[in-house]
Write a protein that holds these residues in place. Structure first.
Motif, PDB file in Angstrom:
ATOM      1  N   UNK A  40       0.808  -1.217   0.000  1.00  0.00           N
ATOM      2  CA  UNK A  40       0.000   0.000   0.000  1.00  0.00           C
ATOM      3  C   UNK A  40       0.843   1.269   0.000  1.00  0.00           C
ATOM      4  N   UNK A  41       2.148   1.106  -0.066  1.00  0.00           N
ATOM      5  CA  UNK A  41       3.011   2.278  -0.146  1.00  0.00           C
ATOM      6  C   UNK A  41       4.027   2.398   0.969  1.00  0.00           C
ATOM      7  N   UNK A  42       4.069   1.391   1.873  1.00  0.00           N
ATOM      8  CA  UNK A  42       5.041   1.369   2.966  1.00  0.00           C
ATOM      9  C   UNK A  42       4.765   2.485   3.971  1.00  0.00           C
ATOM     10  N   UNK A  43       5.627   2.556   4.988  1.00  0.00           N
ATOM     11  CA  UNK A  43       5.572   3.642   5.974  1.00  0.00           C
ATOM     12  C   UNK A  43       4.196   3.730   6.630  1.00  0.00           C
ATOM     13  N   UNK A  44       3.626   2.551   6.977  1.00  0.00           N
ATOM     14  CA  UNK A  44       2.285   2.553   7.557  1.00  0.00           C
ATOM     15  C   UNK A  44       2.036   1.301   8.378  1.00  0.00           C
ATOM     16  N   UNK A  45       0.896   1.298   9.065  1.00  0.00           N
ATOM     17  CA  UNK A  45       0.471   0.199   9.922  1.00  0.00           C
ATOM     18  C   UNK A  45      -0.824  -0.370   9.360  1.00  0.00           C
ATOM     19  N   UNK A  46      -0.898  -1.704   9.264  1.00  0.00           N
ATOM     20  CA  UNK A  46      -2.097  -2.372   8.757  1.00  0.00           C
ATOM     21  C   UNK A  46      -2.460  -3.514   9.694  1.00  0.00           C
ATOM     22  N   UNK A  47      -3.755  -3.626  10.008  1.00  0.00           N
ATOM     23  CA  UNK A  47      -4.251  -4.721  10.848  1.00  0.00           C
ATOM     24  C   UNK A  47      -4.729  -5.872   9.965  1.00  0.00           C
ATOM     25  N   UNK A  48      -4.514  -7.076  10.439  1.00  0.00           N
ATOM     26  CA  UNK A  48      -4.930  -8.257   9.681  1.00  0.00           C
ATOM     27  C   UNK A  48      -6.446  -8.365   9.623  1.00  0.00           C
ATOM     28  N   UNK A  49      -6.951  -8.811   8.466  1.00  0.00           N
ATOM     29  CA  UNK A  49      -8.346  -9.248   8.378  1.00  0.00           C
ATOM     30  C   UNK A  49      -8.390 -10.502   7.510  1.00  0.00           C
ATOM     31  N   UNK A  50      -9.506 -11.221   7.574  1.00  0.00           N
ATOM     32  CA  UNK A  50      -9.600 -12.525   6.927  1.00  0.00           C
ATOM     33  C   UNK A  50      -9.476 -12.456   5.406  1.00  0.00           C
ATOM     34  N   UNK A  51      -9.781 -11.314   4.833  1.00  0.00           N
ATOM     35  CA  UNK A  51      -9.649 -11.176   3.384  1.00  0.00           C
ATOM     36  C   UNK A  51      -8.193 -11.346   2.953  1.00  0.00           C
ATOM     37  N   UNK A  52      -7.267 -10.985   3.834  1.00  0.00           N
ATOM     38  CA  UNK A  52      -5.843 -11.167   3.523  1.00  0.00           C
ATOM     39  C   UNK A  52      -5.520 -12.651   3.410  1.00  0.00           C
ATOM     40  N   UNK A  53      -6.141 -13.444   4.272  1.00  0.00           N
ATOM     41  CA  UNK A  53      -5.913 -14.888   4.229  1.00  0.00           C
ATOM     42  C   UNK A  53      -6.412 -15.460   2.910  1.00  0.00           C
ATOM     43  N   UNK A  54      -7.583 -14.978   2.466  1.00  0.00           N
ATOM     44  CA  UNK A  54      -8.124 -15.419   1.180  1.00  0.00           C
ATOM     45  C   UNK A  54      -7.178 -15.021   0.053  1.00  0.00           C
ATOM     46  N   UNK A  55      -6.609 -13.816   0.170  1.00  0.00           N
ATOM     47  CA  UNK A  55      -5.682 -13.339  -0.859  1.00  0.00           C
ATOM     48  C   UNK A  55      -4.429 -14.208  -0.918  1.00  0.00           C
ATOM     49  N   UNK A  56      -3.945 -14.631   0.260  1.00  0.00           N
ATOM     50  CA  UNK A  56      -2.763 -15.495   0.299  1.00  0.00           C
ATOM     51  C   UNK A  56      -3.055 -16.840  -0.366  1.00  0.00           C
ATOM     52  N   UNK A  57      -4.236 -17.397  -0.091  1.00  0.00           N
ATOM     53  CA  UNK A  57      -4.614 -18.663  -0.724  1.00  0.00           C
ATOM     54  C   UNK A  57      -4.685 -18.509  -2.240  1.00  0.00           C
ATOM     55  N   UNK A  58      -5.201 -17.363  -2.681  1.00  0.00           N
ATOM     56  CA  UNK A  58      -5.250 -17.094  -4.124  1.00  0.00           C
ATOM     57  C   UNK A  58      -3.840 -16.966  -4.687  1.00  0.00           C
ATOM     58  N   UNK A  59      -2.950 -16.307  -3.933  1.00  0.00           N
ATOM     59  CA  UNK A  59      -1.561 -16.157  -4.381  1.00  0.00           C
ATOM     60  C   UNK A  59      -0.879 -17.505  -4.539  1.00  0.00           C
ATOM     61  N   UNK A  60      -1.163 -18.414  -3.608  1.00  0.00           N
ATOM     62  CA  UNK A  60      -0.576 -19.759  -3.690  1.00  0.00           C
ATOM     63  C   UNK A  60      -1.056 -20.471  -4.946  1.00  0.00           C
TER      64      UNK A  60
END
Length: 553
Positions: free
Chosen positions: A282-302
């Motif tokens: 997202x451009x670095x220099x920031x803080x992001x909290x985990x949400x389940x959509x990230x997990x779905x994205x990782x599965x898609x990446x795999x």
């Protein structure tokens, strides 16, 4: 709140005290037996056995704890004093007992000193195993133990804590420009800064390289947590003075929450890591909290990574070629090579989706080599007939900066017999941000071989006059986003005009990407652009269709 480690510690202490009391009681009992029984009645052998038993009991107390050692010494001295007095009164019959007491006291002292030395070495080894040598912060092993302890304690308290993964942005630039020793100084300074703001509820660790982790316990609200975590990012951004120059570093942070996101240590770390990579993207220099959509994205990446690997193994990538034309004469300049990928069901996977995944998994180097080899093989017959024809190929920053890149280029050129003068390598600005000096060295090697170099997507990244002046480009490509808005107003047109003027000053050829409308073409021609690429004159084509275009020109 029940604190399991504290309870276990208390139980251990209680067991030690009971053991010392029991051993002391036996020790005293043996002393009493020796004192109340007349010397002429008790055989010397039995008295020697009792004295030996006392030493054994004392030794057992020494092994239990420091308190045991102190009790043992006191008891041995108390048993020694009356015998020594009797010896002073010329009662030589107690001489063996006195000797045994002296030996016992000396032995107890030697064993105690040995155990103290052993414990010191154990502490040193523990520290080495659980502490980062450079920053003196706890390491990954300590982090996992801390998290396991917090999870165990939370079972009876409904507690929660946050796990933050922290990665320094573009830290490689520090190492590459001024050296790893100075990079280590930056890491050490960051650790010092963080130590100045940690609370009793924080646990900051170095995981290795420029990766850190932070556990925050007993926070009252998410707002309080967020403010506290940003303090750590702010500390990183404070100025560093290295070799008399000012340097600035930023960091990206990903956060997962126990028990909301997971109750397992490995999953919490994994999720925080996912969130951190999202912060990077997202451009670095920031803080992001985990949400389940990230997990779905990782599965898609795999899944996409699997498709990429299969395409490399089965040779099933597909190449298309988009023509580039002289804006004044419409003469064909050459073609840009574009890669296409389909999944197992034949569905197209967008390059915008699979290229970033290939870059993260390091497959991009193999993809680049595949594209180079097959594009050169496709176009070799035509560049022999059309000597001025240019074949342009995009190369990732990861590959260009890899030690194997120049060797890969030389090997493919030799295998395919493709003329170097007809090859153009397209680079993006991220190459120079990652490592300017290394990029310059590699570009000069490409120029030595007669290969042309194009700067792709100019204006969308870290545009800098200094690297445009110092680096040996042949072509500057104006990004489609600027072409799309060129007719929106005077400001937008002036911006493109400035890019073209800058390129002319630097003696670069200028090509505009994504030209789709006649009014865009008219403005670009008026501003002095040299070449165009876009749907207005040519869509990406199969090799057969590209051959037809070449025949027409």
């Amino acid at each position: 709140m029940t604190n399991t480690p504290v309870v276990n510690k208390k139980n251990k202490k209680r067991g030690e005290i009971l053991g010392i009391v029991a051993l002391s009681t036996l020790f005293i009992a043996f002393s009493v037996i020796q004192d109340i029984v007349r010397i002429d009645i008790m055989p010397d052998s039995l008295r020697g056995v009792l004295s030996s038993m006392q030493i054994l009991l004392a030794m057992s107390m020494v092994v239990i704890s420091v308190t045991g050692y102190r009790v043992a010494i006191i008891l041995m001295i108390l048993s020694f004093i009356p015998r020594f007095i009797m010896l002073l009164n010329n009662n030589n019959s107690v001489l063996p007992g006195v000797s045994i007491s002296i030996v016992g006291i000396a032995t107890i002292l030697i064993v105690h000193l040995y155990l103290v030395s052993l414990e010191k070495k154990e502490r040193e080894l523990f520290a080495l195993a659980h502490t980062d040598a450079l920053t003196d912060l706890p390491n990954r092993r300590s982090l996992k133990q801390k998290m396991l302890s917090l999870i165990s304690n939370s079972r009876n308290s409904n507690g929660r804590f946050a796990v933050a993964m922290i990665d320094l942005d573009n830290f490689k630039n520090i190492n590459d420009t001024i050296g790893h020793d100075w990079g280590d100084k930056v890491l050490s300074e960051i650790a010092v800064r963080w130590k100045s703001i940690v609370t009793e509820n924080d646990y900051i660790c170095r995981l290795g390289g420029d990766d850190f982790a932070l556990v925050v316990n007993n926070y009252k609200s998410l707002e309080e947590l967020d403010n506290h975590l940003h303090q750590f990012l702010d500390k990183v951004m404070e100025k560093f003075i290295l070799k008399g120059k000012d340097y600035f570093v930023t960091a990206s942070m990903g956060v997962s929450i126990f028990p909301n996101d997971s109750i397992e240590t490995s999953q919490l770390l994994k999720y925080a890591d996912m969130a951190m990579f999202v912060a990077k993207n997202q451009g670095k220099k920031r803080l992001v909290y985990f949400d389940n959509m990230m997990n779905d994205a990782v599965e898609n990446n795999v899944e996409v990574e699997h498709v990429i690997r299969r395409a490399l193994e089965t040779d099933t990538f597909r190449l298309v070629y988009q023509p580039q034309f002289d804006i004044k004469t419409k003469k064909l300049r050459g073609f840009e090579t574009l890669i296409r990928l389909s999944d197992s069901e034949g569905k197209q996977v967008s390059p915008a989706d699979f290229v970033p995944i290939a870059e993260k998994s390091s497959l991009i180097i193999d993809v680049d080599k595949w594209v180079l080899r097959h594009a050169m093989m496709d176009f070799l017959p035509f560049v022999e007939k059309i000597p001025e024809m240019i074949l342009s190929v995009n190369i990732s920053a990861n590959h260009i900066l890899d030690d194997s890149f120049i060797g890969d280029i030389d090997r493919i050129l030799e295998d395919t017999h493709f003329p170097e003068k007809n090859l153009e390598i397209e680079l993006t600005e991220s190459v120079f941000v990652n490592s300017l000096e290394r990029a310059k060295t590699i570009m000069e090697k490409l120029k030595d071989r007669g290969i042309k170099i194009a700067l792709d997507d100019f204006g969308t990244g870290y545009s800098s006059l200094s690297y445009m002046r110092d680096l040996p480009f042949d072509l500057l490509k104006i990004d489609k986003s600027f072409v799309d808005t060129i007719n929106d107003g005077p400001k937008e047109e002036s911006f493109v005009a400035a890019i073209i003027s800058l390129g002319k000053v630097m003696q670069f050829d200028i090509i505009s990407e994504g030209v789709e409308e006649q009014n865009q073409l008219d403005v670009l021609k008026k501003l002095g652009c040299d070449f165009v690429q876009g749907y207005i004159w040519g869509k990406p084509l199969s090799l057969d269709r590209a051959i037809e275009v070449m025949a027409q020109n």
